[in-house]
Design a protein around this motif. Structure first.
Motif, PDB file in Angstrom:
ATOM      1  N   ASP A 124     -36.275  37.645  19.449  1.00 43.55           N
ATOM      2  CA  ASP A 124     -36.666  39.040  19.651  1.00 43.55           C
ATOM      3  C   ASP A 124     -36.119  39.512  20.998  1.00 43.55           C
ATOM      4  O   ASP A 124     -36.424  38.931  22.024  1.00 43.55           O
ATOM      5  CB  ASP A 124     -38.188  39.157  19.621  1.00 43.55           C
ATOM      6  N   VAL A 154     -34.264  32.561  11.798  1.00 45.65           N
ATOM      7  CA  VAL A 154     -34.980  33.288  12.855  1.00 45.65           C
ATOM      8  C   VAL A 154     -33.961  33.772  13.878  1.00 45.65           C
ATOM      9  O   VAL A 154     -32.966  33.102  14.150  1.00 45.65           O
ATOM     10  CB  VAL A 154     -36.051  32.424  13.537  1.00 45.65           C
ATOM     11  N   GLN A 167     -33.781  29.898   5.416  1.00 45.64           N
ATOM     12  CA  GLN A 167     -34.696  30.673   6.265  1.00 45.64           C
ATOM     13  C   GLN A 167     -34.109  30.744   7.681  1.00 45.64           C
ATOM     14  O   GLN A 167     -33.725  29.730   8.247  1.00 45.64           O
ATOM     15  CB  GLN A 167     -36.076  30.010   6.315  1.00 45.64           C
ATOM     16  N   ASP A 188     -35.299  36.229   6.039  1.00 46.65           N
ATOM     17  CA  ASP A 188     -35.652  36.414   7.445  1.00 46.65           C
ATOM     18  C   ASP A 188     -37.050  35.843   7.675  1.00 46.65           C
ATOM     19  O   ASP A 188     -38.038  36.336   7.133  1.00 46.65           O
ATOM     20  CB  ASP A 188     -35.610  37.898   7.791  1.00 46.65           C
ATOM     21  N   ALA A 189     -37.133  34.792   8.495  1.00 39.78           N
ATOM     22  CA  ALA A 189     -38.425  34.140   8.754  1.00 39.78           C
ATOM     23  C   ALA A 189     -39.103  34.676  10.007  1.00 39.78           C
ATOM     24  O   ALA A 189     -40.147  34.164  10.406  1.00 39.78           O
ATOM     25  CB  ALA A 189     -38.230  32.630   8.876  1.00 39.78           C
ATOM     26  N   GLY A 190     -38.530  35.682  10.643  1.00 45.94           N
ATOM     27  CA  GLY A 190     -39.184  36.281  11.800  1.00 45.94           C
ATOM     28  C   GLY A 190     -38.286  36.399  13.010  1.00 45.94           C
ATOM     29  O   GLY A 190     -37.156  35.910  13.033  1.00 45.94           O
ATOM     30  N   SER A 191     -38.826  37.078  14.023  1.00 44.13           N
ATOM     31  CA  SER A 191     -38.087  37.290  15.281  1.00 44.13           C
ATOM     32  C   SER A 191     -38.966  36.901  16.457  1.00 44.13           C
ATOM     33  O   SER A 191     -39.475  37.758  17.193  1.00 44.13           O
ATOM     34  CB  SER A 191     -37.662  38.765  15.404  1.00 44.13           C
ATOM     35  N   PRO A 192     -39.170  35.606  16.656  1.00 38.81           N
ATOM     36  CA  PRO A 192     -40.025  35.149  17.750  1.00 38.81           C
ATOM     37  C   PRO A 192     -39.318  35.268  19.098  1.00 38.81           C
ATOM     38  O   PRO A 192     -38.099  35.443  19.170  1.00 38.81           O
ATOM     39  CB  PRO A 192     -40.272  33.677  17.401  1.00 38.81           C
ATOM     40  N   GLN A 226     -41.265  27.060  12.947  1.00 40.36           N
ATOM     41  CA  GLN A 226     -41.471  28.261  12.140  1.00 40.36           C
ATOM     42  C   GLN A 226     -40.534  28.258  10.927  1.00 40.36           C
ATOM     43  O   GLN A 226     -40.946  28.589   9.811  1.00 40.36           O
ATOM     44  CB  GLN A 226     -41.207  29.501  13.006  1.00 40.36           C
TER      45      GLN A 226
END
Length: 264
Positions: free
Chosen positions: A264, A261, A259, A125-129, A143
């Motif tokens: 959000d 994303v 990776q 999980d590379a994030g929740s932008p 990202q």
């Protein structure tokens, strides 16, 4: 009986051709380990552990190296079965494309949905932008690229598969030139090439919010085989039954090289 003239190889070739033609993600994956696939088989994928790099000052000691092993289980078995009024007539006319294309397309969609789920389950999980504009979609791709680079994933052989919601935003933020650039080896789903990754779109994500998965082609091996195609006479109609069985398996072998994303 029409079934006497059924030629399994012809039908299998037609289904396989349609299966390949309807793939988006699978053509980007490694098939190095493809071979004789049977349900329950295990493919052992061996990876080397990186040796230590030291400064040479006249002598050097050899270190013992180990390896990592990932087991890819052939645990997916998908089948199709349908009625054909007269196999003999259809094969003689060479017009069984409607059935083989339908079977191949359905198998391809099922397999690709499985592969995407495997990527999300075994990837990082590379994030929740926030992803609600074209610019934010491009920033999310950067990202993912940054996460891959930080994990020292090779720059060549990178791909990114996005769902339809992400693709719509991304296309809004890309120039016509960027959208036109594509990988000549891929026929379906290619949006373009961005930040060193070939971007492909798939409608087979479960997630409806914008989502993207960046990966290296060697990070998600896929093994598949159309195990059996056969025909038998229907007992309740003047028809033949044509059915087939496909077995396959896929697994993330390098978590850092996948990776993703999610908005959000």
């Amino acid at each position: 009986m029409a079934i006497d003239n059924f030629i399994p190889e012809i039908w299998a070739a037609g289904v396989n051709q349609a299966f390949a033609a309807n793939q988006v993600v699978i053509p980007t994956l490694t098939t190095t380990y493809a071979g004789e696939a049977r349900k329950g088989n295990v493919v052992h994928i061996t990876g080397a552990v990186t040796p230590t790099i030291s400064t040479y000052s006249g002598s050097i000691s050899a270190e013992s190296l180990s390896d990592t092993t990932v087991e890819l289980l052939i645990n997916q078995a998908k089948a199709f079965s349908f009625l054909v009024d007269d196999v003999n007539k259809v094969q003689a006319a060479g017009s069984f494309d409607a059935w083989t294309v339908a079977a191949g397309r359905a198998l391809a969609e099922t397999a690709e949905a499985y592969v995407i789920a495997q990527m999300l389950d075994g990837g990082t999980d590379a994030g929740s932008p926030t992803i609600s504009t074209g610019e934010q979609a491009k920033a999310a791709i950067r990202q993912v690229r940054t996460a891959l680079s930080a994990a020292k994933v090779p720059a060549t052989g990178r791909y990114c598969v996005v769902n339809s919601a992400f693709a719509d935003l991304l296309l809004a933020g890309m120039s016509d030139v960027a959208a036109a650039g594509s990988d000549g080896e891929l026929r379906n789903g290619v949006i373009g090439k961005l930040y060193g990754m070939v971007i492909v779109e798939s409608p087979l994500f479960e997630e409806t919010a914008p989502q993207a998965i960046g990966y290296h082609e060697a990070a998600v091996p896929f093994v598949s085989q159309l195990d059996k195609v056969e025909a038998l006479r229907a007992t309740d109609s003047f028809s033949d039954i044509v059915r087939g069985l496909q077995v396959y398996g896929s697994k993330v072998s390098m978590a850092d090289a996948v990776q993703y994303v999610t908005a959000d």
